[in-house]
Design an enzyme around this catalytic site. Structure first.
Site, PDB file in Angstrom:
ATOM      1  N   CYS A  93       0.824  -1.212   0.000  1.00 32.47           N
ATOM      2  CA  CYS A  93       0.000   0.000   0.000  1.00 32.47           C
ATOM      3  C   CYS A  93       0.857   1.261   0.000  1.00 32.47           C
ATOM      4  CB  CYS A  93      -0.947   0.003   1.196  1.00 32.47           C
ATOM      5  SG  CYS A  93      -0.130  -0.039   2.802  1.00 32.47           S
ATOM      6  N   GLU A 142      -4.174  -9.538   5.673  1.00 29.80           N
ATOM      7  CA  GLU A 142      -3.273  -9.321   6.807  1.00 29.80           C
ATOM      8  C   GLU A 142      -3.516  -7.982   7.486  1.00 29.80           C
ATOM      9  OE1 GLU A 142       1.566  -9.377   7.699  1.00 29.80           O
ATOM     10  OE2 GLU A 142       0.789  -9.718   5.685  1.00 29.80           O
ATOM     11  N   GLY A 168     -12.855  -6.830   3.917  1.00 29.30           N
ATOM     12  CA  GLY A 168     -11.673  -7.582   3.525  1.00 29.30           C
ATOM     13  C   GLY A 168     -11.300  -8.545   4.638  1.00 29.30           C
ATOM     14  N   ALA A 189       7.462  -4.152  11.009  1.00 27.36           N
ATOM     15  CA  ALA A 189       7.998  -5.439  10.547  1.00 27.36           C
ATOM     16  C   ALA A 189       7.204  -6.040   9.395  1.00 27.36           C
ATOM     17  CB  ALA A 189       8.022  -6.426  11.715  1.00 27.36           C
ATOM     18  N   GLN A 190       6.033  -5.488   9.083  1.00 26.33           N
ATOM     19  CA  GLN A 190       5.178  -6.082   8.055  1.00 26.33           C
ATOM     20  C   GLN A 190       5.847  -6.103   6.691  1.00 26.33           C
ATOM     21  OE1 GLN A 190       1.480  -4.018   7.382  1.00 26.33           O
ATOM     22  NE2 GLN A 190       0.488  -5.796   6.489  1.00 26.33           N
TER      23      GLN A 190
END
Length: 423
Positions: free
Chosen positions: A55, A195, A192, A118-119
């Site tokens: 994103c 994650e 949605g 951390a994503q």
């Protein structure tokens, strides 16, 4: 071999432009094939490539004998339906050590909207697997990414870069808390089941809202997530009719078009008698039509709108950033040293082949002499002399050719290679 990168992110390009270049994970394989097929095969055979698309960023990494940044810019501009000049005005292009430093910083969370998050590391690993599966990842890019993962691990282990990070989900909760006095009295809808929604639902569930619902195109996946939070699942098709029930709407899908339109929100507001609605669109491209933001009683935030919130407290992490940059510097130097060595691999291979041919020729000659009854000492002497002459022939020929300056340079090189003293 050279590496180069082309990218645009939350600091260089507006949300709607980034949306033109967003690739869902299942689009990566065909997109990589299209990119690699676009390079002229003569000058750029078997270009290595990988695409990271989140994103906040879209980045292309390539490796080949010759850098082709202009071609890469042209291809990406065409894929997004924009002029190359427009793309260049919002993009960054990097090569070799600059590209390595950038990918190491991205993996370590230093280039994210949420410093230290951390994503991105998991998203990069997904991108690398996608490139591997389609055969687009060669030795050079594989080394680049594996080293970036190792550097990221060291940064997170040796520094406190992520200790004070505020996630997008946490920022959304904070903003919602400013609008609603008590989040326990709110009804929350998540659109949605990926994650990001999982993370957002976890943060909002901790505030114990009155109800939680998950709207997803695949009901089964929505039910699985809803069960974890004691909520209900609904089909995406039912969303317009039920939108008015919810005080908070968080959306993040992989849809290429908005799924919550202006008309649906207007009808929901009318049914709610204009009680306020808090909406967060975490998707790129947008899930919620931008015109919705102009409506009274609607508080709509995009990923870019959350930037100010997540950057608060950044001063607390500057010491950790300085430590991380030192680790990254070492990683870049190590990678560039490896990349430099790669250029000598063909020469090393040729030298090994040549030496094997000499060895085989002298071994064959020695066997013939032994078969004729020559003594072992004489055969060994002849074999060693033959190998020595073959090894020295090229150097001796160079010493006796060329002008004085070239002979002097050759003499220095030969001295360095052949007259080294054993330590």
């Amino acid at each position: 071999m050279s590496v180069w990168a082309l990218g645009l992110n939350h600091t260089t390009a507006p949300l709607d432009l980034r949306g033109r270049f967003a690739f869902a994970l299942d689009q990566i394989a065909p997109t990589l094939q299209s990119l690699r097929n676009s390079f002229p095969s003569g000058r750029h055979p078997q270009v290595e490539a990988a695409i990271i698309s989140t994103c906040n960023r879209t980045e292309i990494y390539c490796a080949s004998e010759h850098i082709a940044l202009d071609h890469t810019v042209g291809w990406l501009a065409q894929s997004g339906g924009v002029a190359p000049t427009l793309l260049r005005s919002h993009a960054y292009t990097l090569h070799d050590d600059e590209a390595a430093r950038h990918v190491f910083r991205v993996a370590s969370g230093l280039d994210s909207m949420v410093l230290g998050e951390a994503q991105i590391l998991g998203q990069m690993k997904d991108a690398v697997r996608a490139a591997e599966n389609v055969g687009a990842l060669g030795t050079t890019l594989n080394q680049l990414f594996q080293r970036s993962f190792a550097v990221a691990k060291e940064v997170r282990t040796a520094t406190e870069i992520g200790a004070h990070s505020i996630s997008m989900a946490a920022a959304a909760v904070r903003l919602a808390g400013q609008l609603f006095e008590d989040l326990r009295k709110t009804r929350v809808l998540f659109v949605g089941a990926g994650e990001m929604i999982d993370l957002a639902a976890t943060h909002f569930a901790a505030k114990e809202p009155k109800s939680i619902a998950i709207a997803n195109r695949t009901l089964e996946r929505g039910e699985k997530l809803a069960t974890r939070f004691g909520g209900e699942a609904m089909r995406l098709a039912d969303l317009p009719a039920r939108l008015a029930e919810f005080d908070i709407v968080i959306s993040c899908t992989a849809s290429t078009l908005p799924i919550i339109g202006l008309g649906a929100v207007e009808r929901a507001l009318k049914a709610r008698k204009h009680r306020p609605m808090f909406m967060v669109d975490l998707a790129v491209p947008r899930d919620i039509e931008p015109e919705v933001k102009a409506l009274e009683d609607i508080y709509l935030y995009t990923v870019d709108d959350l930037a100010h919130v997540v950057q608060q407290g950044q001063a607390n992490r500057q010491a950790a950033v300085a430590q991380a940059e030192v680790i990254i510097d070492a990683g870049v130097q190590s990678f560039m040293h490896w990349l430099g060595q790669r250029s000598t691999v063909p020469l090393i291979q040729q030298l090994n082949v040549q030496a094997d041919e000499w060895r085989a020729a002298e071994m064959a000659r020695a066997r013939k002499l032994l078969a004729k009854g020559e003594s072992v000492d004489a055969v060994l002497e002849a074999m060693s002399r033959g190998l020595t002459q073959k090894m020295m022939h090229g150097a001796m020929a160079e010493l006796h050719s060329g002008d004085a300056a070239s002979r002097e340079q050759t003499a220095q090189t030969i001295s360095r290679l052949f007259l080294r003293k054993e330590r």
